[in-house]
Scaffold this active site. Structure first.
Site, PDB file in Angstrom:
ATOM      1  CD1 TRP A 118       1.431   3.659  -8.087  1.00 25.96           C
ATOM      2  CD2 TRP A 118       2.402   3.341  -6.098  1.00 25.96           C
ATOM      3  NE1 TRP A 118       1.904   4.865  -7.654  1.00 25.96           N
ATOM      4  CE2 TRP A 118       2.496   4.708  -6.438  1.00 25.96           C
ATOM      5  CE3 TRP A 118       2.955   2.919  -4.888  1.00 25.96           C
ATOM      6  CZ2 TRP A 118       3.120   5.646  -5.609  1.00 25.96           C
ATOM      7  CZ3 TRP A 118       3.573   3.852  -4.066  1.00 25.96           C
ATOM      8  CH2 TRP A 118       3.649   5.188  -4.425  1.00 25.96           C
ATOM      9  CG  ASP A 176      -3.354  -0.400  -5.221  1.00 23.65           C
ATOM     10  OD1 ASP A 176      -4.260   0.426  -5.003  1.00 23.65           O
ATOM     11  OD2 ASP A 176      -2.145  -0.113  -5.175  1.00 23.65           O
ATOM     12  CE  LYS A 198      -2.974   7.819  -5.650  1.00 24.79           C
ATOM     13  NZ  LYS A 198      -2.083   8.925  -5.830  1.00 24.79           N
TER      14      LYS A 198
END
Ligand code: PLP
Length: 356
Positions: free
Chosen positions: A99, A166, A190
């Site tokens: 990511w 992030d 999530k």
């Protein structure tokens, strides 16, 4: 059979969120209308949006001078929106895995990218240390919790350039010193809502640093000035996000979430250290994620992978297979995961050891 939901995302949500969402889908606040069918310009939805912004600010103790917005498009949209707005000449990134690379790839479309350090040499199983962050960059970006590789940065660093994080897979799992960041983003699916919305916390002064003309939908200034209502926002995930935030507050806030995350992850890592069949993929306890616990069978037992997955399935453990880039197994232990599920995982690891 009771299911234990270790999915990495979309992932487990509190029962409270699910129950309140079902009620609201049927009839929002006794209005006789479904949440899914009301106008986003209605008073009812205004209250939901304002409530979600206010709850985020309370939960993370966000100081004055920051805005909270809720955008469609997923966390991946932020990978290009950030450099589009803020990368004039050069940006710095820390390469901690899949990511982080998502952001690096898109930033290269807009300017020079300096990767300050990478843990690629060991399949991203640690957080790089001992590098310098350049001072001549427009910003420095990190991915705090590496959902796939199972590493996590839990400190809010002092960085002399605008600092971007992030926090898609660990938001609300610890107190965050928001004042250290110019921008934080988190995809919802999530730790706080179903897929479809991404939360962005942005320092208002940073908005003045936009470096080029930006299409309206990618322009943070537009979304901030319109209170996330420039276009039709993802109303249902925003409602669910509000309910999850209410649940976090009722449960004791992010401090309590942190305590639960420590308790859960310590229990699992302790068993992985003890059990003769398994090994955590991340060696240094300081780098181990509390949210996504990645582990392997030791090389001498590698052929037993399917046998363990079969046992996990039989014991109701869902979503335990590791990402293909890491292999092995991954137990995602987000805020809503009860200790009962952690106990079921530990018992299954022990049963596997006994029976093999
Ligand atoms: N960032 C992190 C840390 C993630 O875990 C994910 C997805 O798993 C993403 C970004 C991408 O999110 P999305 O699928 O919402 O674009």
């Amino acid at each position: 059979m009771k299911k234990h939901n270790f999915n990495a995302g979309p992932a487990i949500l509190p029962d409270y969120t699910i129950e309140k969402s079902i009620e609201a889908i049927k009839d929002l606040n006794g209005s006789g209308l479904s949440l899914l069918t009301i106008s986003h310009r209605s008073k009812d939805f205004d209250a939901i949006m304002d409530g979600a912004v206010a709850a985020t600010k309370r939960l993370l103790d966000i100081p004055e001078g920051y805005s909270v917005i809720f955008l469609g498009g997923g966390a991946s949209t932020q990978f290009y929106t950030i450099p589009y707005n803020f990368l004039g000449t050069k940006a710095a990134y820390l390469d901690t895995g899949t990511w982080a690379l998502g952001g690096i790839k898109e930033a290269k479309l807009y300017g020079e990218v300096e990767v300050v350090a990478s843990s690629k040499d060991k399949n991203y199983s640690y957080i790089p240390k001992g590098y310098k962050i350049p001072t001549d960059v427009d910003y420095f970006e990190i991915c705090c919790n590496n959902t796939i590789e199972g590493t996590e940065i839990r400190e809010d660093w002092d960085v002399s350039v605008p600092f971007i994080a992030d926090m898609s897979s660990d938001i609300f799992s610890r107190p965050v010193d928001v004042s250290k960041y110019s921008l934080i983003f988190a995809g919802a699916q999530k730790n706080f809502a179903p897929a479809g919305v991404t939360m962005v916390i942005i320092k208002d002064a940073f908005l003045e640093k936009v470096v080029r003309p930006v299409p309206t939908m990618a322009d943070y200034r537009v979304h901030v000035s319109k209170n996330s209502m420039f276009n039709t926002p993802p109303v249902f995930p925003i409602f669910a996000a509000l309910k999850t935030m209410e649940w976090i507050e009722m449960s004791g806030g992010v401090k309590e979430m942190e305590k639960r995350a420590i308790d859960r992850s310590e229990k699992v890592y302790a068993e992985l250290e003890r059990n003769k069949f398994f090994v955590p993929t991340v060696e240094d306890p300081a780098d181990r994620s509390r949210m996504n616990i990645t582990f392997l069978l030791k090389p001498e037992y590698a052929e037993l992978e399917t046998a363990f997955l079969d046992l996990a399935k039989a014991r109701g453990l869902v979503g335990i297979k590791g990402h293909r880039s890491v292999g092995g197994f991954r137990a995602s232990c987000y805020n809503a995961l009860p200790m009962e599920s952690v106990d079921a995982l530990v018992a299954t690891l022990q049963e596997f050891e006994k029976s093999n």
